[in-house]
Design an enzyme around this catalytic site. Structure first.
Site, PDB file in Angstrom:
ATOM      1  N   GLU A 361       0.806  -1.232   0.000  1.00 58.18           N
ATOM      2  CA  GLU A 361       0.000   0.000   0.000  1.00 58.18           C
ATOM      3  C   GLU A 361       0.838   1.281   0.000  1.00 58.18           C
ATOM      4  O   GLU A 361       0.366   2.334   0.437  1.00 58.18           O
ATOM      5  CB  GLU A 361      -0.984   0.013   1.179  1.00 58.18           C
ATOM      6  CG  GLU A 361      -2.042  -1.083   1.085  1.00 58.18           C
ATOM      7  CD  GLU A 361      -3.099  -0.966   2.170  1.00 58.18           C
ATOM      8  OE1 GLU A 361      -2.884  -0.225   3.139  1.00 58.18           O
ATOM      9  OE2 GLU A 361      -4.143  -1.628   2.048  1.00 58.18           O
ATOM     10  N   GLU A 442      -6.569  -7.651  -1.355  1.00 58.81           N
ATOM     11  CA  GLU A 442      -7.281  -7.452  -0.088  1.00 58.81           C
ATOM     12  C   GLU A 442      -8.657  -6.890  -0.403  1.00 58.81           C
ATOM     13  O   GLU A 442      -8.833  -6.134  -1.359  1.00 58.81           O
ATOM     14  CB  GLU A 442      -6.555  -6.481   0.861  1.00 58.81           C
ATOM     15  CG  GLU A 442      -5.219  -6.960   1.384  1.00 58.81           C
ATOM     16  CD  GLU A 442      -4.587  -5.949   2.349  1.00 58.81           C
ATOM     17  OE1 GLU A 442      -5.340  -5.165   2.984  1.00 58.81           O
ATOM     18  OE2 GLU A 442      -3.351  -5.937   2.463  1.00 58.81           O
TER      19      GLU A 442
END
Length: 728
Positions: A361, A442
């Site tokens: 991320e 995710e």
């Protein structure tokens, strides 16, 4: 034995530097330095051999001394390293001192920002004493070719360790074997220099590594030089794994990835769990949740876990340490080295299909990620790279665009029928004018955190969100698959989670007890593997709004179900293909379509027994009874094993459930569970725990004594159970 020098306490490895509570503890308690010491007696073999301590993993910034002289320093907390002791050991007693630093050093990944997980201080993996001749085999790399042919090939590449700098020349013999030691073919070559290369060709009759038949083979390499001999083994499998614009293929066959993210942490002991616990997590993912892939979020995980994934046929996406933050030059250099260590440690695992070479991320950083990709590709040309991001139109330097997609109200092109949102077609996410290999890494997680004790409506919505994303992934051929966040709840910093130092993001709780959403994944396996029939209900009047039971979601892989409420006629309900047309096995939604208007009132105002039966091929294969008058009836205590290994730091998980007369968990039972452990083991955690959602869990850990262990579980309302673990 290794002693914690600060506390003067004798401990066994793996070890967590600080004993923890399950929740509401201060993570700063282990963010400091700790010391371990080992008294190593002199052995005659030390006189002429190379001697080293091999650390599988310690957290973090480890420094090793022998008799006061520093011999090793290793910053990374997730990869192995060696401390060379040769020439520094003396007759009598030798003092090995190891300092680890649990502080979050901003020069070491994953630190420098905030991370949504804990990095528990300690020597939390095994340490080995290694003795070799002056020349030894440092590592073996096995590369396969022509995997889908009847004439397969294997290249064995070995790197030799030569710390004394002698002239290297000799012979090498490689044996290609089955796991039971049967030699299939052998090959001998002469070599000079620190690299040995052998090739096996035209290998006939060898099986592929498949998910349902994960065939493994072994290479045994023996070297003979004037300065010593050595033998080292490596396991491997024949398989191809490729991400493309139309999906992922294993051995040339399309496979939709259905996975979950996994942390390697445990309550009370952090990372410090041994082989059996690591293997159990792999077994849960493969055989209970019926996933086909695990992502090692967000760091390289235990070799025991990866070994078992090889053995049982569970794919792995492995990635380097990090979470959103990218540090300075020193930090980035260390991260590039993390890639090297990860790939060199794990390149022979057939289960690993993708290297994660981007900080999870993080924002784009062209020069840095060009280096991480280059490192992985230079070391391993057989696997693709991925880099997990959560930002649209992120620069793609990797082979696969791996994306954390947390649209908790997904767009209509993904999830028809939901509230409209911006389109999330793959090209819209990537910003590219062409398709690229793409995988969702995710989803859900923090967008809908759910405790196992949360109300039924929230549990049902939690399950529904997982269903909808999986349905969407199956619908889109450009998406290779989806990896949910996450397998189980995990401890975290005060800045994340529920304020109790736990992120309740899992489809299981922190003890690996399933929430209803776990059955979303389990129900996607063929009923021939396991029949799943899980009504998402506590079956308690007043638990749902308006005291109504409808609609009732039933997670199942059956062809259809029949249900009977009280004395009303038996009803039949089919899988909800209108809402979930793309899932391998759609759930059943029981609602007003299945109940006559004259009966609707009874379903809410009367609380009666309900029988649900699942049918496959026209035959009844599973039954569930929901009691309208549940009473505490049975104390169920299940251990994952009946043996406890005394020769290593072993642990066995226990699950305690309070059941009603129909064998269903009593979700609201207030009772204390008392645990007493005697013999060759100890209890991890407190001796008194509460039922949470009708379930309690704990681990029992061996103390090293070769003595049977007795575990007594007592409750006020349901009596007691006694289980014995046999020492092995």
């Amino acid at each position: 034995m290794i002693a914690n020098a600060k506390a003067g306490e004798t401990v066994r490895l793996p070890h967590n530097a600080v004993d923890l509570e399950m929740n509401y503890f201060d993570e700063k308690s282990f963010q400091k330095e700790f010391a371990y010491q080992l008294h190593l007696p002199w052995q005659a073999a030390f006189q002429h051999q190379e001697v080293a301590l091999v650390f599988d993993g310690s957290m973090a910034n480890t420094v090793v001394w022998v008799n006061g002289q520093q011999v090793a320093q290793h910053a990374d907390g997730y990869t192995p390293f060696e401390a060379r002791l040769t020439g520094l050991l003396q007759a009598g007693d030798n003092l090995i001192t190891v300092k680890i630093d649990g502080s979050e050093n901003p020069d070491i990944p994953p630190f420098g920002g905030q991370i949504d997980y804990l990095t528990y201080a300690g020597i939390y993996r095994d340490v080995w004493l290694k003795l070799t001749d002056a020349v030894s085999i440092a590592r073996i790399k096995v590369e396969t070719a022509h995997e889908l042919s009847d004439a397969k090939a294997v290249t064995v590449i070995a790197t030799l360790a030569n710390p004394r700098g002698v002239a290297l020349a000799g012979s090498a013999r490689a044996e290609l074997c089955t796991l039971d030691g049967t030699v299939l073919q052998q090959h001998t070559v002469a070599f000079t220099g620190d690299t040995v290369r052998l090739v096996f060709e035209n290998l006939a009759g060898l099986a592929l590594w498949e998910l349902d038949s994960p065939q493994l083979y072994r290479v045994a390499l023996h070297i003979d030089t004037p300065d010593g001999q050595d033998t080292l083994d490596a396991r491997f499998g024949f398989r191809t794994a490729r991400f493309a614009t139309d999906g992922f293929r294993l051995n040339g066959k399309l496979l939709k990835i259905r996975g979950l993210n996994r942390h390697q942490s445990y309550p009370y002991v952090g990372y410090a769990m041994g082989r059996r616990a690591q293997e159990l997590d792999a077994d849960i993912l493969k055989n209970q949740l019926h996933c086909n892939l695990a992502r090692t979020s967000h760091y390289p995980q235990s070799p025991y876990f990866l070994d078992h994934c090889d053995e049982i046929g569970l794919l792995v996406f492995e990635e380097i340490a990090g979470w959103q933050h990218i540090g300075g030059a020193t930090w980035q250099d260390e991260s590039v080295e993390n890639v090297r260590r990860m790939v060199q440690r794990d390149w022979n695992h057939p289960s690993i299909i993708l290297w994660g070479v981007r900080i999870n991320e993080s924002r784009d950083n062209h020069d840095f990620f060009a280096r991480t990709n280059a490192m992985a590709r230079a070391l391993d040309t057989t696997r693709q790279t991925g880099g997990v991001r959560c930002h649209e139109k992120s620069e793609l330097l990797e082979d696969v665009y791996t994306m954390n997609d947390f649209f908790h109200i997904a767009p209509p092109d993904w999830l028809p029928g939901r509230t409209p949102a911006p389109l999330r077609q793959t090209r819209d996410v990537t910003g590219l004018a062409h398709d690229v290999p793409y995988m969702v890494t995710e989803y859900n997680g923090h967008m809908y955190p759910t405790k196992r004790i949360d109300p039924e409506d929230r549990q049902a919505e939690h399950a529904t969100r997982h269903l909808e994303v999986l349905n969407a992934a199956y619908a889109n051929p450009h998406i290779s698959g989806a990896i949910g966040w996450c397998m189980f709840d995990y401890n975290t910093h005060k800045d994340f989670g529920a304020g109790d130092r736990i992120c309740h993001h899992g489809v299981m709780d922190i003890f690996r007890a399933p929430k209803f959403a776990a059955a979303v994944y389990a129900s996607q396996c063929p009923p021939q593997e396991q029949v799943v029939l899980e009504p998402v209900t506590y079956w308690a009047r007043g638990e749902k709004d308006r005291c109504e039971v409808l609609p009732l979601l039933v997670l199942t892989n059956c062809d259809y179900i029949e249900f009977k409420f009280g004395d009303f006629p038996v009803k039949r309900a089919e899988p909800d293909r209108a809402k979930y047309p793309h899932l391998p096995y759609a759930p059943v939604t029981i609602d007003s379509r299945h109940v006559d208007m004259a009966e609707v009132g009874a379903w809410g105002m009367q609380w009666l027994d309900c029988q649900i039966t699942g049918f496959v091929g026209g035959q009844a294969v599973s039954h569930v009874t929901l009691s309208g008058n549940p009473l505490p009836t049975t104390l169920e205590v299940v251990a994952d094993s009946t043996t406890l290994l005394a020769g290593e730091k072993d642990a066995v998980r226990f699950t305690v459930r309070a059941l009603d007369q129909c064998g269903r968990v009593l979700p609201f039972l207030d009772d204390v569970v008392a645990v007493e452990v005697t013999g060759g083991a100890k209890l991890l955690g407190p001796e008194l725990v509460l039922f949470k959602g009708g379930v309690a869990g704990f681990w029992v850990e061996s103390t090293g004594a070769h003595t049977d262990t007795q575990v007594v579980v007592s409750t006020r309302r349901l009596g007691r159970q006694v289980l014995t673990l046999t020492a092995a």
